[in-house]
Design an enzyme around this catalytic site. Structure first.
Site, short mmCIF file in Angstrom:
data_model
loop_
_atom_site.label_atom_id
_atom_site.label_comp_id
_atom_site.label_asym_id
_atom_site.label_seq_id
_atom_site.Cartn_x
_atom_site.Cartn_y
_atom_site.Cartn_z
N LYS A 53 -2.66 -34.39 8.64
CA LYS A 53 -1.22 -34.61 8.57
C LYS A 53 -0.57 -33.60 9.52
O LYS A 53 0.06 -32.61 9.10
CB LYS A 53 -0.74 -34.44 7.11
CG LYS A 53 0.49 -35.26 6.79
CD LYS A 53 0.70 -35.32 5.29
CE LYS A 53 2.13 -35.66 4.96
NZ LYS A 53 2.65 -36.91 5.52
N1 PPE Z 1 0.90 -42.45 5.98
C1 PPE Z 1 1.69 -41.58 6.66
C2 PPE Z 1 1.75 -41.66 8.13
C3 PPE Z 1 2.45 -40.63 5.94
O1 PPE Z 1 3.22 -39.78 6.61
C4 PPE Z 1 2.39 -40.61 4.53
C5 PPE Z 1 3.20 -39.62 3.75
C6 PPE Z 1 1.55 -41.53 3.88
C7 PPE Z 1 0.81 -42.43 4.64
C8 PPE Z 1 1.38 -41.55 2.39
O2 PPE Z 1 0.67 -40.43 1.92
P1 PPE Z 1 0.88 -39.87 0.45
O3 PPE Z 1 2.22 -39.20 0.44
O4 PPE Z 1 -0.23 -38.90 0.24
O5 PPE Z 1 0.81 -41.01 -0.48
N2 PPE Z 1 4.42 -39.24 4.36
C9 PPE Z 1 5.14 -38.05 3.91
C10 PPE Z 1 6.23 -37.66 4.88
C11 PPE Z 1 7.42 -38.53 4.98
C12 PPE Z 1 8.54 -37.93 5.82
O6 PPE Z 1 9.45 -38.67 6.24
O7 PPE Z 1 8.53 -36.71 6.06
C13 PPE Z 1 5.64 -38.21 2.49
O8 PPE Z 1 5.70 -39.31 1.95
O9 PPE Z 1 5.97 -37.18 1.90
#
Ligand code: PPE
Length: 307
Positions: free
Chosen positions: A159
């Site tokens: 991330k």
């Molecule tokens: N894909 C991406 C690209 C992503 O950034 C997130 C979380 C997910 C999938 C889902 O992951 P999880 O949160 O573990 O279920 N994105 C984070 C950031 C968003 C933002 O705008 O900043 C979040 O949801 O916190």
């Protein structure tokens, strides 16, 4: 504007919100060399609070840094403790939590040298990510003209801050064109994920989601797979074409920020009945029960604390 809280945890201590600053030559600011997490804490119906899958988020954070080739200064367990300390110091019963580990100032140039690795944790109130009505009514999305990173262009399992320029481009394009969010295809043309969410579709009571190979291993994705299986639904992790989305019965996004958000339209095609479908609704309701501490079967996902 972000709703300010009082203090931010920086490199081992709490500092006032307005003093959590960095130098303009911070390496991460120039080259994207940071990694972050998005975590949510919820106020439970019994008056306690919980952070959802806190330790697993911190393990992913440490792993994200490792993938980029640097060591996070604090262990996952230390970050867990620091998070609870931050929530308590700010009297936050519920919050969005943003840990960030990044290469600080020192030498300039692409190679980060021995620049210090900095760590901070910020927590604040953040409401519905995709708009107030989104969780209830669903959103309209478009397939982006931008592709998701090839797995050997960026490290999709990390991330990493730099990865998100791709997300910013897709999100800005979607908003500009009147949609709430973007769906990105991978470089082979298959569905990958949203700018900040994983994606699921439902067809004849079977759930489908793209395999982990090219997308972030979302903890919400993982939770929904478990929940769906436990509820009796089959989940297939498989390659999905955008045409499959158009004819799906239901499509939804999952993510910490987005929680479980139904998608009611993609590229001007109405999905199903044009509102949150029955499987989506069921999983959303059950998921929120877990988040609010109302399902003892999933208590192991909750890190309880008292603000
Ligand atoms: N894909 C991406 C690209 C992503 O950034 C997130 C979380 C997910 C999938 C889902 O992951 P999880 O949160 O573990 O279920 N994105 C984070 C950031 C968003 C933002 O705008 O900043 C979040 O949801 O916190």
């Amino acid at each position: 504007m972000v709703q300010e809280s009082e203090t931010i945890w920086m490199d081992g201590k709490l500092v006032p919100w307005g003093e959590a600053n960095v130098h303009v030559l911070t390496h991460a600011l120039h080259y994207g060399t940071g990694v972050f997490e998005g975590i949510r804490a919820y106020e439970c119906n019994d008056g306690t609070s919980e952070v959802f899958r806190l330790r697993e988020h911190m393990v992913r954070l440490v792993d994200s840094a490792k993938i980029l080739g640097f060591a996070a200064p604090y262990t996952a367990d230390e970050m867990v403790e620091a998070t609870v300390e931050t929530l308590k110091a700010n009297k936050l019963k519920g919050a969005y939590i943003r840990p960030l580990v990044f290469v600080g100032a020192g030498v300039m140039g692409v190679h980060p040298g021995d620049n210090p690795i900095k760590t901070c944790i910020t927590a604040w109130h953040w409401g519905a990510y995709l708009g107030e009505d989104a969780l209830e009514k669903g959103i309209r999305v478009k397939v982006s003209t931008y592709n998701r990173h090839h797995v050997n262009v960026m490290m999709t399992k990390s991330k990493a801050c730099g990865n998100y320029v791709n997300s910013v481009l897709a999100k800005m394009e979607a908003i500009r064109d009147g949609y709430a969010e973007a769906i990105l295809l991978d470089t082979s043309g298959h569905v990958s994920e949203g700018s900040g969410e994983n994606l699921f579709m439902v067809k004849q009571d079977v759930l489908y989601t793209p395999p982990l190979s090219g997308v972030l291993g979302g903890l919400t994705r993982d939770s929904i797979i478990s929940l769906a299986n436990d509820t009796g639904y089959e989940v297939r992790e498989t390659t999905i074409g955008r045409d499959m989305l158009y004819t799906a019965d239901e499509v939804f996004f999952t993510g910490t920020a987005a929680e479980l958000t139904p998608i009611r339209e993609i590229d001007a095609r109405v999905i199903g009945e044009g509102k949150a479908g029955p499987v989506t609704k069921l999983l959303q309701t059950e998921f929120f029960k877990i988040l609010k501490g109302d399902n003892p079967d999933y208590e192991h996902w909750l890190h309880r604390y008292e603000a």
